[in-house]
Enzyme design. Sequence first.
Site, short mmCIF file in Angstrom:
data_model
loop_
_atom_site.label_atom_id
_atom_site.label_comp_id
_atom_site.label_asym_id
_atom_site.label_seq_id
_atom_site.Cartn_x
_atom_site.Cartn_y
_atom_site.Cartn_z
N HIS A 79 0.83 -1.20 0.00
CA HIS A 79 0.00 0.00 0.00
C HIS A 79 0.87 1.26 0.00
O HIS A 79 0.50 2.27 -0.64
CB HIS A 79 -0.95 0.04 1.19
CG HIS A 79 -1.85 1.23 1.13
ND1 HIS A 79 -2.97 1.29 0.31
CD2 HIS A 79 -1.76 2.46 1.71
CE1 HIS A 79 -3.52 2.48 0.41
NE2 HIS A 79 -2.81 3.20 1.27
N HIS A 95 3.79 11.15 2.48
CA HIS A 95 3.39 12.04 1.40
C HIS A 95 4.18 13.36 1.38
O HIS A 95 4.62 13.80 0.32
CB HIS A 95 1.90 12.36 1.50
CG HIS A 95 1.02 11.16 1.35
ND1 HIS A 95 0.96 10.43 0.19
CD2 HIS A 95 0.18 10.56 2.22
CE1 HIS A 95 0.11 9.43 0.34
NE2 HIS A 95 -0.38 9.48 1.56
#
Length: 306
Positions: free
Chosen positions: A230, A257
């Site tokens: 993931h 991120h």
Amino acid sequence: MRQRTIKYPIEISGTGLHSGEIVGLKILPAEENSGLIFRYRGINIRASFNNTQPSPLCSTISKDGMKISTIEHLLSALFALNIDNALIETDGEEIPILDGSALFFTEKILKSGFRFQNARKKQIVIRQEVIIKDHDRYAIARPASSFRIKYLIDFRSRIIGRQSLTLNITPEGFVKDVAPARTFCEYREIEHMRSMGLIKGGSLENAIVVDDHKILNKSPLRFIDEFVRHKILDAIGDISLMGYSVLGEFEFIKSGHNINNKLLSKIFENPLNYEIVDTDRCSYEEEKQIIKNFASLPSLLLQNTD
């Protein structure tokens, strides 16, 4: 190769992971050279690293006071399936989490199909190594002969622990090995995230929740190393914000991120780090084979899912 857009419009509705609100979106064909564009309340926001803003636990883009968050799973599917141009209209500020993976987005894109456009596809080629370091977390881009991602995660939970994986990112590999991998969290972090106003729409239906020794979900893991897969899924979505298909290797060590987006910004700071080139032309027979291969991808989605 020539650029591509989707063949038919796509409609999706679901709950936002962090907002908890029901969101509807449409993915529409778009003109060549337009890229991947989000539209919310009449404002177009290009899926570009230039439009990102720091955001906990997801990728967010913004413009003129409007923002769209949790875009990484949808972008990952579009990018890995080589969709260059699409308009994504949404009636909310967050893309639906669905089952926590890119599986449903991938199914919808494959069902729509794609069409070639006249403009040549462009590619960004990494020419020299670029590194972002934040304590023990790293994000690295370096030259390579393919688009490849190496990822290492290390969590306190013994169920997750230390996992590493390297994958060449192709449409076939993405559909089979990445798209079904679901987002996850540790149970001990849930109250903290909720206190920050996050995961209002989170549940065991859209995330894997782990305690130190066990998985709290009734459904089994789709991969023994679903957690690191993931993270690769998320990273593909972040890399898509470069705006071009990619030739290079990306290595992430305990990254996220915000670090990933800093890496993209640093790549573009120095023209010696990269080169933007036209991809090679395909013959008519090669394009026919690409269409045939794309049509065969849905059968791969039947593996490793509940």
